[in-house]
Design a protein around this motif. Structure first.
Motif, PDB file in Angstrom:
ATOM      1  N   GLN A 185     -13.048 -71.833  55.778  1.00 44.98           N
ATOM      2  CA  GLN A 185     -12.808 -71.841  54.552  1.00 44.98           C
ATOM      3  C   GLN A 185     -11.214 -71.631  54.204  1.00 44.98           C
ATOM      4  OE1 GLN A 185     -13.965 -68.052  52.214  1.00 44.98           O
ATOM      5  NE2 GLN A 185     -15.445 -68.391  53.740  1.00 44.98           N
ATOM      6  N   ALA A 186     -10.498 -71.132  55.191  1.00 39.52           N
ATOM      7  CA  ALA A 186      -9.066 -70.941  55.020  1.00 39.52           C
ATOM      8  C   ALA A 186      -8.189 -72.264  55.208  1.00 39.52           C
ATOM      9  CB  ALA A 186      -8.549 -69.884  56.015  1.00 39.52           C
ATOM     10  N   LEU A 187      -8.952 -73.261  55.619  1.00 42.96           N
ATOM     11  CA  LEU A 187      -8.363 -74.369  55.608  1.00 42.96           C
ATOM     12  C   LEU A 187      -7.633 -75.193  54.435  1.00 42.96           C
ATOM     13  CD1 LEU A 187     -10.726 -76.847  57.864  1.00 42.96           C
ATOM     14  CD2 LEU A 187      -8.692 -75.562  58.364  1.00 42.96           C
ATOM     15  N   PHE A 188      -8.258 -74.617  53.382  1.00 47.93           N
ATOM     16  CA  PHE A 188      -7.590 -74.900  52.057  1.00 47.93           C
ATOM     17  C   PHE A 188      -7.639 -73.494  51.060  1.00 47.93           C
ATOM     18  CE2 PHE A 188      -9.890 -78.574  53.459  1.00 47.93           C
ATOM     19  CZ  PHE A 188      -8.995 -79.570  53.112  1.00 47.93           C
ATOM     20  N   ASP A 189      -6.717 -73.558  50.180  1.00 49.04           N
ATOM     21  CA  ASP A 189      -6.250 -72.464  49.279  1.00 49.04           C
ATOM     22  C   ASP A 189      -7.300 -72.408  47.907  1.00 49.04           C
ATOM     23  OD1 ASP A 189      -3.686 -71.600  50.584  1.00 49.04           O
ATOM     24  OD2 ASP A 189      -2.821 -73.566  49.954  1.00 49.04           O
ATOM     25  N   ASN A 190      -7.779 -73.321  47.648  1.00 47.58           N
ATOM     26  CA  ASN A 190      -8.820 -73.308  46.399  1.00 47.58           C
ATOM     27  C   ASN A 190      -9.962 -74.504  46.787  1.00 47.58           C
ATOM     28  OD1 ASN A 190      -6.881 -71.947  44.947  1.00 47.58           O
ATOM     29  ND2 ASN A 190      -5.698 -73.863  45.013  1.00 47.58           N
ATOM     30  N   TYR A 191     -10.745 -74.493  45.996  1.00 50.32           N
ATOM     31  CA  TYR A 191     -11.972 -75.183  46.023  1.00 50.32           C
ATOM     32  C   TYR A 191     -12.543 -75.718  44.366  1.00 50.32           C
ATOM     33  CZ  TYR A 191     -12.288 -74.475  51.029  1.00 50.32           C
ATOM     34  OH  TYR A 191     -12.065 -74.301  52.298  1.00 50.32           O
ATOM     35  N   LEU A 192     -12.565 -76.940  44.415  1.00 50.11           N
ATOM     36  CA  LEU A 192     -13.184 -77.395  42.849  1.00 50.11           C
ATOM     37  C   LEU A 192     -14.083 -78.339  43.382  1.00 50.11           C
ATOM     38  CD1 LEU A 192     -12.509 -77.756  40.010  1.00 50.11           C
ATOM     39  CD2 LEU A 192     -11.234 -79.647  40.365  1.00 50.11           C
ATOM     40  N   PHE A 193     -15.283 -77.822  42.570  1.00 51.56           N
ATOM     41  CA  PHE A 193     -16.716 -78.590  42.822  1.00 51.56           C
ATOM     42  C   PHE A 193     -16.921 -79.319  41.609  1.00 51.56           C
ATOM     43  CE2 PHE A 193     -17.147 -74.196  44.487  1.00 51.56           C
ATOM     44  CZ  PHE A 193     -16.795 -74.548  46.134  1.00 51.56           C
ATOM     45  N   LEU A 194     -17.109 -80.417  41.925  1.00 53.40           N
ATOM     46  CA  LEU A 194     -17.218 -81.517  40.702  1.00 53.40           C
ATOM     47  C   LEU A 194     -18.675 -82.093  40.467  1.00 53.40           C
ATOM     48  CD1 LEU A 194     -13.831 -83.566  40.930  1.00 53.40           C
ATOM     49  CD2 LEU A 194     -14.350 -81.963  39.602  1.00 53.40           C
ATOM     50  N   ALA A 195     -19.293 -81.523  39.615  1.00 46.26           N
ATOM     51  CA  ALA A 195     -20.854 -82.049  39.303  1.00 46.26           C
ATOM     52  C   ALA A 195     -21.314 -81.901  40.872  1.00 46.26           C
ATOM     53  CB  ALA A 195     -21.081 -83.435  38.796  1.00 46.26           C
ATOM     54  N   PRO A 196     -21.335 -80.698  41.484  1.00 45.51           N
ATOM     55  CA  PRO A 196     -21.815 -80.647  43.074  1.00 45.51           C
ATOM     56  C   PRO A 196     -23.294 -80.860  43.270  1.00 45.51           C
ATOM     57  CG  PRO A 196     -21.232 -78.311  42.268  1.00 45.51           C
ATOM     58  CD  PRO A 196     -20.902 -79.680  41.047  1.00 45.51           C
TER      59      PRO A 196
END
Length: 347
Positions: A170-181
């Motif tokens: 998960q530390a590959l990215f700073d943030n996560y955005l889930f679009l209609a997941p």
């Protein structure tokens, strides 16, 4: 009943079980649903004249996997980056309008052709469950998106983003955005057959799941879901997913554990009029997983595909990424190179 009779009965049961498994594997695959026009028709009005050419990076198995890069508008330095993961059956081209909006707001944007889609290997299959996770790490190590970086996944891609956000990398990215997941068929947000978008070969899924639990994976290349697309190959889409691909391109079976394990800033966006999922229940899904702190925003007037195409929805995505960046503490660039054993998960 003597021992010989018991052994004979057990042997007969074993034979019947093997026959049932063989029949489920051979004949229990999916049937193609009728095309779902609310998914396909909106793309007819998309202007692809400024679509960037495909670039490629080398995955650890030597395969060249594809992505498109959108530079920040006006040649300015990137304020951060967004890596976009398309939905089921699709490819990087499907998120073109959204990528343009994010680039227009100053982000460096990377739209992936996930392995098994677009120009990334044979359509509809992968070599093993976990290969997509490995590919994503290989992408960040090769391309090095500017920090702070956000992984934004749409639909099945949103489910994959949940898998990554709750996993060992998960530390590959700073943030996560889930679009209609997509989260799970058991989740409160799931409509039967995803509103008509998918048909599942349930007998084959059950049989392969049982075999995988005892370490038998040789049949994971067989198709288990079919999508409501017309002429998939002519449109550059993927008509079916193998067991390996569909299992990897979503959260783990214990999807609530994935959600619960998210440590980086995250958010959910969905269209109020989503016809694939029950958008009003996304907040319930995340609350039941113990994460009511992950905000859920519903965009008025947008359906499922509209979330990536409609101007109002795209603006909401840009605002969500900016808000996540404002709250994040970027990891060092070297964090994207941290090795993780193949298939390792952490919860």
């Amino acid at each position: 009943m003597n021992l010989r009779t018991v052994l004979s009965a057990c042997a007969a049961c074993a034979v019947l079980l093997l026959v049932a498994l063989a029949a489920a594997i051979a004949f229990g695959g999916p049937t193609r649903p009728q095309p779902m026009l609310s998914i396909s028709n909106p793309f007819r009005n998309v202007d692809y004249s400024a679509l960037p050419p495909l670039s490629h990076y080398a995955a650890r198995d030597g395969t060249q996997l594809a992505y498109r890069r959108y530079a920040p508008a006006g040649g300015a330095a990137a304020r951060g980056s967004v890596v976009l993961v398309h939905g089921s059956s699709a490819n990087s081209q499907s998120v073109h309008p959204l990528a343009q909006s994010l680039a227009g707001a100053g982000f460096a944007v990377y739209a992936l052709d996930i392995r098994g889609h677009g120009d990334s290997g044979p359509h509809g299959d992968i070599a093993y469950i976990g290969q997509l996770d490995d590919d994503l790490q290989d992408f960040t190590g090769s391309v090095r998106p500017p920090r702070p970086s956000t992984l934004a996944g749409f639909s099945s891609g949103g489910g994959f983003a949940i898998r990554v956000a709750g996993g060992a990398r998960q530390a590959l990215f700073d943030n996560y955005l889930f679009l209609a997941p997509y989260t799970s068929r058991r989740a409160a947000s799931f409509r039967p057959n995803a509103g008509g978008w998918v048909a599942v070969g349930v007998p084959r899924v059950v049989a392969l799941t049982l075999l995988n639990r005892i370490g038998v994976t040789r049949y994971n290349h067989l198709p288990v879901v079919a999508f409501a697309v017309g002429n998939a190959s002519a449109a550059g889409l993927v008509g079916t997913y193998s067991y390996a691909l569909v299992t990897n391109f979503q959260p783990d079976e214990a999807y609530q554990d994935d959600i619960r394990a998210i440590r980086e800033p995250a958010a959910v966006l969905a269209g109020v009029d989503d016809e694939v999922f029950l958008a009003a229940r996304f907040a319930q899904v995340f609350a039941e997983a113990g994460r009511p702190d992950i905000p859920v925003t519903l965009v008025p007037g947008s359906g499922h595909i509209g979330l990536t195409l409609d101007a109002q929805a795209r603006a909401a995505v840009v605002a969500a990424v900016a808000k996540l960046d404002a709250a994040t503490r970027p990891m060092p660039a070297s964090a994207s190179q941290a090795p993780a054993p193949i298939g390792e998960r952490a919860y």
